[in-house]
Enzyme design. Structure first.
Site, PDB file in Angstrom:
ATOM      1  N   HIS A 200       0.853  -1.198   0.000  1.00  0.00           N
ATOM      2  CA  HIS A 200       0.000   0.000   0.000  1.00  0.00           C
ATOM      3  C   HIS A 200       0.882   1.238   0.000  1.00  0.00           C
ATOM      4  O   HIS A 200       1.808   1.351   0.786  1.00  0.00           O
ATOM      5  CB  HIS A 200      -0.929   0.014   1.219  1.00  0.00           C
ATOM      6  CG  HIS A 200      -2.012   1.025   1.107  1.00  0.00           C
ATOM      7  ND1 HIS A 200      -1.811   2.359   1.392  1.00  0.00           N
ATOM      8  CD2 HIS A 200      -3.303   0.911   0.721  1.00  0.00           C
ATOM      9  CE1 HIS A 200      -2.942   3.016   1.193  1.00  0.00           C
ATOM     10  NE2 HIS A 200      -3.861   2.171   0.792  1.00  0.00           N
ATOM     11  N   LEU A 235     -10.940  -3.750   2.522  1.00  0.00           N
ATOM     12  CA  LEU A 235      -9.939  -3.084   1.698  1.00  0.00           C
ATOM     13  C   LEU A 235      -8.872  -2.413   2.557  1.00  0.00           C
ATOM     14  O   LEU A 235      -9.177  -1.579   3.414  1.00  0.00           O
ATOM     15  CB  LEU A 235     -10.606  -2.054   0.792  1.00  0.00           C
ATOM     16  CG  LEU A 235      -9.687  -1.319  -0.189  1.00  0.00           C
ATOM     17  CD1 LEU A 235      -9.056  -2.291  -1.173  1.00  0.00           C
ATOM     18  CD2 LEU A 235     -10.473  -0.224  -0.927  1.00  0.00           C
ATOM     19  N   ASP A 236      -7.602  -2.794   2.324  1.00  0.00           N
ATOM     20  CA  ASP A 236      -6.438  -2.209   2.993  1.00  0.00           C
ATOM     21  C   ASP A 236      -6.487  -2.351   4.519  1.00  0.00           C
ATOM     22  O   ASP A 236      -5.898  -1.554   5.248  1.00  0.00           O
ATOM     23  CB  ASP A 236      -6.280  -0.729   2.619  1.00  0.00           C
ATOM     24  CG  ASP A 236      -6.008  -0.533   1.142  1.00  0.00           C
ATOM     25  OD1 ASP A 236      -5.367  -1.418   0.539  1.00  0.00           O
ATOM     26  OD2 ASP A 236      -6.442   0.492   0.582  1.00  0.00           O
ATOM     27  N   GLU A 237      -7.204  -3.366   5.009  1.00  0.00           N
ATOM     28  CA  GLU A 237      -7.308  -3.577   6.452  1.00  0.00           C
ATOM     29  C   GLU A 237      -6.691  -4.905   6.887  1.00  0.00           C
ATOM     30  O   GLU A 237      -6.839  -5.313   8.035  1.00  0.00           O
ATOM     31  CB  GLU A 237      -8.782  -3.537   6.882  1.00  0.00           C
ATOM     32  CG  GLU A 237      -9.454  -2.185   6.715  1.00  0.00           C
ATOM     33  CD  GLU A 237      -8.951  -1.146   7.709  1.00  0.00           C
ATOM     34  OE1 GLU A 237      -8.425  -1.540   8.761  1.00  0.00           O
ATOM     35  OE2 GLU A 237      -9.093   0.055   7.404  1.00  0.00           O
TER      36      GLU A 237
END
Length: 292
Positions: A200, A235-237
């Site tokens: 990320h 998402l992105d966790e």
């Protein structure tokens, strides 16, 4: 061991997770001693002084390992049952197979391929899949198969594309998103749970979404970074594996921040992938335990 011919091929790793209790280290090390193994390294972590969760990584050498794999696994199962362990064994002579997904940006991909070509990533990179053709030539220069699979915008088209990608990646142990600028479908994520690493382009949880370096510039940040994490349906966790940061100042432009960010992304992703390949990571719910 320094003069042992073929020693690397006779090295195995054991990962263990269970509730902390007395006798775990003795049971594991005693079992390996009985097998004739030599422990190279042993790392452990517990979440509490008493009654917490326990994690262990053991790397060991065992002569004629290939012939003993089945008996080793069957024998350790008895130890594991006594302590209610989740565990897995992996072997140096069975390198993990890795597939890479990428879009147009080349920095993360080329870092992985360069390290792989120099023997710095203990794996077999099987293929690179992209939704664009931009990196076909760069990939094939490393002798890696390149597959172009466009991802349509409509939901039915996306599902079909991800089904095709999943089929292409069958047999791989790990997928790496090297700046793959698509949101994976829930079905795809479920199928590859715990086997997809993403980089990320910001220091999570800050600046999620588009144009993170523009967001950082507008906020006047003094640190920028990148985060490598496992992919989950959120998402992105997903569980964070590694992060990197660098100090910046008011003099940095958006372009400066982006260029520095790419450098951080390359290093952070490569470290995370290497640690996964070396079985240094245990996923613990929404977190990870990483043995260095």
């Amino acid at each position: 061991m320094s003069n042992c011919e073929g020693c690397e091929s006779q090295v195995a790793r054991l990962l263990v997770t269970c509730q902390d209790q007395s006798g775990i280290v003795q049971a594991v090390s005693g079992f390996l001693y009985e097998q004739g193994a030599n422990i190279i390294s042993l790392d452990q972590h517990t979440t509490e002084a008493y009654g917490g969760k326990y994690f262990m990584r053991v790397e060991f050498h065992l002569n004629q390992l290939n012939a003993k794999k089945q008996s080793l696994s069957e024998g350790f199962e008895r130890v594991a049952q006594a302590f209610a362990m989740d565990w897995r064994l992996s072997y140096n002579d069975e390198p993990k197979k890795v597939g890479i997904l990428v879009s147009k940006e080349d920095h993360a991909l080329l870092e992985l391929l360069w390290r792989y070509s120099h023997g710095a990533l203990p794996c077999v990179i099987t293929k690179v899949i992209s939704n664009h053709l931009a990196l076909k030539e760069a990939t094939e220069r490393f002798g890696i198969e390149f597959v172009h699979i466009p991802v349509p915008k409509d939901e039915a088209g996306k599902e079909a594309a991800y089904a095709q990608i999943s089929q292409e990646m069958v047999g791989n142990d790990l997928l790496v998103l090297a700046r793959y600028m698509q949101i994976l479908s829930p079905t795809f994520v479920d199928e590859w749970q715990g086997k997809v690493i993403n980089i990320h382009h910001s220091f999570l949880p800050a600046f999620v979404g588009a144009n993170p370096y523009k967001q950082a510039f507008e906020k006047g940040v003094k640190l920028i970074g990148a985060t490598a994490h496992y992919v989950t349906s959120e998402l992105d966790e997903g569980p964070i594996i590694e992060q990197g940061v660098e100090r910046v100042s008011h003099a940095y432009s958006v372009s400066d921040l982006r260029e520095l960010g790419r450098d951080i992304e390359r290093d952070v992703l490569a470290r995370a992938v290497k640690w996964h390949l070396e079985d240094r990571i245990i996923i613990d719910g929404v977190k990870t335990v990483v043995f260095d």
